[in-house]
Design a protein around this motif. Structure first.
Motif, PDB file in Angstrom:
ATOM      1  N   THR A 182       0.849  -1.181   0.000  1.00  0.00           N
ATOM      2  CA  THR A 182       0.000   0.000   0.000  1.00  0.00           C
ATOM      3  C   THR A 182       0.889   1.237   0.000  1.00  0.00           C
ATOM      4  O   THR A 182       0.876   2.020  -0.933  1.00  0.00           O
ATOM      5  CB  THR A 182      -0.937   0.027   1.221  1.00  0.00           C
ATOM      6  N   LEU A 183       1.688   1.393   1.048  1.00  0.00           N
ATOM      7  CA  LEU A 183       2.677   2.475   1.098  1.00  0.00           C
ATOM      8  C   LEU A 183       4.043   2.008   0.608  1.00  0.00           C
ATOM      9  O   LEU A 183       4.859   2.815   0.182  1.00  0.00           O
ATOM     10  CB  LEU A 183       2.851   2.975   2.544  1.00  0.00           C
ATOM     11  N   LEU A 200       5.665   3.870  -2.138  1.00  0.00           N
ATOM     12  CA  LEU A 200       4.939   3.766  -3.401  1.00  0.00           C
ATOM     13  C   LEU A 200       4.303   5.092  -3.818  1.00  0.00           C
ATOM     14  O   LEU A 200       3.809   5.223  -4.926  1.00  0.00           O
ATOM     15  CB  LEU A 200       3.852   2.686  -3.307  1.00  0.00           C
ATOM     16  N   CYS A 201       4.295   6.056  -2.918  1.00  0.00           N
ATOM     17  CA  CYS A 201       3.758   7.367  -3.277  1.00  0.00           C
ATOM     18  C   CYS A 201       4.804   8.429  -2.961  1.00  0.00           C
ATOM     19  O   CYS A 201       5.725   8.209  -2.189  1.00  0.00           O
ATOM     20  CB  CYS A 201       2.450   7.655  -2.541  1.00  0.00           C
ATOM     21  N   ASP A 202       4.632   9.552  -3.559  1.00  0.00           N
ATOM     22  CA  ASP A 202       5.541  10.666  -3.365  1.00  0.00           C
ATOM     23  C   ASP A 202       5.403  11.227  -1.946  1.00  0.00           C
ATOM     24  O   ASP A 202       4.282  11.391  -1.449  1.00  0.00           O
ATOM     25  CB  ASP A 202       5.213  11.740  -4.403  1.00  0.00           C
ATOM     26  N   ARG A 203       6.512  11.517  -1.316  1.00  0.00           N
ATOM     27  CA  ARG A 203       6.485  12.080   0.032  1.00  0.00           C
ATOM     28  C   ARG A 203       5.652  13.359   0.072  1.00  0.00           C
ATOM     29  O   ARG A 203       4.948  13.621   1.040  1.00  0.00           O
ATOM     30  CB  ARG A 203       7.895  12.343   0.534  1.00  0.00           C
ATOM     31  N   VAL A 217       2.935  14.066  -1.435  1.00  0.00           N
ATOM     32  CA  VAL A 217       1.516  13.725  -1.268  1.00  0.00           C
ATOM     33  C   VAL A 217       1.226  13.478   0.209  1.00  0.00           C
ATOM     34  O   VAL A 217       0.228  13.984   0.756  1.00  0.00           O
ATOM     35  CB  VAL A 217       1.142  12.492  -2.123  1.00  0.00           C
ATOM     36  N   LEU A 218       2.077  12.714   0.852  1.00  0.00           N
ATOM     37  CA  LEU A 218       1.888  12.432   2.277  1.00  0.00           C
ATOM     38  C   LEU A 218       2.011  13.697   3.117  1.00  0.00           C
ATOM     39  O   LEU A 218       1.256  13.886   4.075  1.00  0.00           O
ATOM     40  CB  LEU A 218       2.892  11.379   2.747  1.00  0.00           C
TER      41      LEU A 218
END
Length: 187
Positions: free
Chosen positions: A36-37, A120-123, A125-126
């Motif tokens: 997921t992450l 899995l996602c751009d920092r 975004v978090l």
């Protein structure tokens, strides 16, 4: 669009309304970690494959995917042990766990497979989400693995809540998610 069948009794309807309100205006976001992450294809999943091979059992990614989809597979040590036994291998859970951990954590001069893990996602975004919501993690990983990953990715500051296998029963039991919500101070 969404189609919702309205419950016929008042208590069920009130629960539905509360659920819809929570979905439309979340106070917190709880993430799973693996797949997921975090991309774990080269770490946890590779540790499963290599551990099984060390006991003479060939396990491919399809086997792991199938076993995870069957359920009761959130503990990768136990999953690996089952795959080894199902493949005709002879090992105890302790032996499987020890080999898995050496591969995943690394030992001496050999780096661990955990070093292959990436978000899995751009920092960014978090970071944007963390400005608006309390972020948390609910994972079947041991606390040490979750902490080490967050430190390696410089992402620990983004997650106010971390619930691991050390805190509650493994998912799909709802207890770890409920604990995450309680720690985040939301319902």
């Amino acid at each position: 669009c969404a189609r919702i069948t309205l419950p016929g009794n008042e208590e069920a309807f009130a629960r539905l309304v509360a659920g819809v309100r929570a979905a439309l205006a979340p106070q917190a976001i709880l993430f799973d970690v693996d797949d997921t992450l975090v991309d774990v294809s080269g770490s946890y999943r590779e540790a499963i494959t290599r551990t099984a091979a060390s006991f003479g059992v060939a396990v491919g990614q399809e086997d792991i995917t199938r076993a995870k989809a069957a359920g009761d597979a959130n503990n990768d040590w136990e999953l690996t042990w089952r795959l080894v036994r199902d493949g005709g291998g002879d090992a105890t859970l302790d032996e499987v766990t020890a080999r898995f951990e050496r591969l995943y954590q690394g030992d001496g001069d050999t780096p661990g497979l955990r070093e292959r893990e990436r978000l899995l996602c751009d920092r960014g975004v978090l970071e944007r989400l963390a400005r608006r919501f309390t972020l948390g993690i609910v994972t079947g990983r041991p606390r040490r693995d979750a902490r080490d990953f967050l430190e390696a990715q410089r992402a620990g500051d983004l997650f106010e809540v971390v619930v691991t296998m050390d805190d509650a029963p493994l998912k799909p039991d709802p207890a770890p998610v409920r604990l995450g919500l309680a720690r985040a101070g939301v319902r």
